[in-house]
Scaffold this active site. Structure first.
Site, mmCIF file in Angstrom:
data_model
loop_
_atom_site.group_PDB
_atom_site.id
_atom_site.type_symbol
_atom_site.label_atom_id
_atom_site.label_comp_id
_atom_site.label_asym_id
_atom_site.label_seq_id
_atom_site.Cartn_x
_atom_site.Cartn_y
_atom_site.Cartn_z
ATOM 1 N N LYS A 11 37.414 24.284 38.879
ATOM 2 C CA LYS A 11 38.705 24.703 38.753
ATOM 3 C C LYS A 11 39.854 23.304 38.771
ATOM 4 C CE LYS A 11 37.649 29.201 40.665
ATOM 5 N NZ LYS A 11 38.129 30.271 41.613
ATOM 6 N N TYR A 51 41.426 37.149 34.521
ATOM 7 C CA TYR A 51 41.572 37.442 35.768
ATOM 8 C C TYR A 51 42.187 39.022 36.059
ATOM 9 C CZ TYR A 51 39.718 33.207 38.037
ATOM 10 O OH TYR A 51 38.985 32.051 38.170
ATOM 11 N N THR A 93 33.477 32.984 48.467
ATOM 12 C CA THR A 93 34.712 32.795 47.988
ATOM 13 C C THR A 93 35.776 31.805 48.869
ATOM 14 O OG1 THR A 93 34.622 34.874 47.019
ATOM 15 C CG2 THR A 93 36.887 33.720 47.096
ATOM 16 N N ASN A 114 39.393 27.087 45.484
ATOM 17 C CA ASN A 114 38.107 27.127 45.781
ATOM 18 C C ASN A 114 36.990 26.270 45.062
ATOM 19 O OD1 ASN A 114 38.067 28.914 44.128
ATOM 20 N ND2 ASN A 114 37.286 30.624 45.369
ATOM 21 N N HIS A 117 34.190 28.436 39.752
ATOM 22 C CA HIS A 117 34.142 29.906 39.414
ATOM 23 C C HIS A 117 32.666 30.189 39.123
ATOM 24 C CE1 HIS A 117 34.752 33.919 37.512
ATOM 25 N NE2 HIS A 117 33.683 33.242 36.719
ATOM 26 N N GLU A 128 32.814 36.222 29.630
ATOM 27 C CA GLU A 128 33.470 34.918 30.083
ATOM 28 C C GLU A 128 33.183 33.568 29.132
ATOM 29 O OE1 GLU A 128 34.125 36.339 34.924
ATOM 30 O OE2 GLU A 128 32.953 34.848 34.329
HETATM 31 P P1 IDP Z 1 34.985 34.648 43.531
HETATM 32 O O1 IDP Z 1 35.553 33.792 42.654
HETATM 33 O O2 IDP Z 1 34.148 34.346 44.762
HETATM 34 O O3 IDP Z 1 34.326 35.760 42.681
HETATM 35 P P2 IDP Z 1 36.966 36.674 43.587
HETATM 36 O O4 IDP Z 1 37.360 37.942 44.655
HETATM 37 O O5 IDP Z 1 36.296 37.185 42.280
HETATM 38 O O6 IDP Z 1 36.286 35.469 44.141
HETATM 39 O O7 IDP Z 1 38.575 36.181 43.377
HETATM 40 C C1 IDP Z 1 38.783 35.319 42.201
HETATM 41 C C2 IDP Z 1 39.434 33.911 42.840
HETATM 42 O O8 IDP Z 1 40.936 34.296 43.236
HETATM 43 C C3 IDP Z 1 38.724 33.408 44.067
HETATM 44 O O9 IDP Z 1 37.862 32.455 43.402
HETATM 45 C C4 IDP Z 1 40.257 32.661 44.433
HETATM 46 O O10 IDP Z 1 40.442 31.362 43.597
HETATM 47 C C5 IDP Z 1 41.147 33.522 44.213
HETATM 48 N N1 IDP Z 1 41.295 34.275 45.443
HETATM 49 C C6 IDP Z 1 40.561 35.284 45.952
HETATM 50 N N2 IDP Z 1 40.945 36.022 47.019
HETATM 51 C C7 IDP Z 1 42.281 35.297 47.252
HETATM 52 C C8 IDP Z 1 42.722 35.373 48.674
HETATM 53 O O11 IDP Z 1 42.684 36.201 49.219
HETATM 54 N N3 IDP Z 1 44.257 34.347 48.423
HETATM 55 C C9 IDP Z 1 44.189 33.580 47.415
HETATM 56 N N4 IDP Z 1 43.382 33.402 46.212
HETATM 57 C C10 IDP Z 1 42.367 34.245 46.329
HETATM 58 MG MG MG Z 2 34.953 36.952 41.229
#
Ligand code: IDP
Ligand code: MG
Length: 139
Positions: A11, A51, A93, A114, A117, A128
């Site tokens: 990212k 997304y 996450t 984070n 992905h 994807e």
């Molecule tokens: P993942 O990437 O571990 O699969 P997902 O729940 O699919 O997690 O969420 C997609 C992306 O959205 C996360 O990787 C993160 O960048 C962002 N995200 C998820 N939850 C939050 C949050 O509570 N606050 C801000 N960003 C979030």
């Molecule tokens: Mg996800």
């Protein structure tokens, strides 16, 4: 449905901080073969589409802004049991909850930013990968 491929993005925060080489080293060191890869930047519409499953969530606007603010490395990775093994390699996450030695524990700053992905299913890995790559760019 094949089970030996997943899709990843390093990212914008990973690219900004100069972590591309270190993260790719972790990925290949864990036995993943890179079968497609490029540096690219998502448009607002790309990020909203990619997304879309999260579009009702309170963090959606922040997520789209983050994912479009600079280039990413998009890649398709090959390994037996790719989706599950890659999710284990990247960690939870929220990097605060990620296991020691995982990519998010080592390189991610926060839940929002984070670092990386990883697809969450074989079906999404395929969707994807096709979102970012033409068939002739996947080897
Ligand atoms: P993942 O990437 O571990 O699969 P997902 O729940 O699919 O997690 O969420 C997609 C992306 O959205 C996360 O990787 C993160 O960048 C962002 N995200 C998820 N939850 C939050 C949050 O509570 N606050 C801000 N960003 C979030
Ligand atoms: Mg996800």
């Amino acid at each position: 449905m094949r089970t030996d491929r997943t899709f990843t993005m390093l990212k914008p925060d990973s690219v900004e901080k100069g972590y591309i080489g270190a993260i790719l080293e972790k990925i290949t060191g864990a036995g993943f073969k890179i079968v497609a890869m490029k540096l690219t930047q998502m448009t607002q519409s790309d990020a909203e589409t990619f997304y879309a499953v999260h579009n009702e969530r309170p963090f959606f606007g922040e997520l789209v802004e983050y994912m479009t603010r600079g280039p990413i490395v998009a890649a398709v990775l090959e390994k037996e049991n790719a989706v599950q093994d890659f999710r284990t390699l990247i960690g939870a996450t929220n990097p605060a909850d990620a296991a020691e030695g995982t990519i998010r524990k080592m390189y991610a700053a926060s839940m929002g930013e984070n670092a990386v992905h990883g697809s969450d299913s074989d079906e999404n890995a395929e969707i994807e990968s096709q979102f970012h790559f033409a068939g002739r760019e996947i080897f």
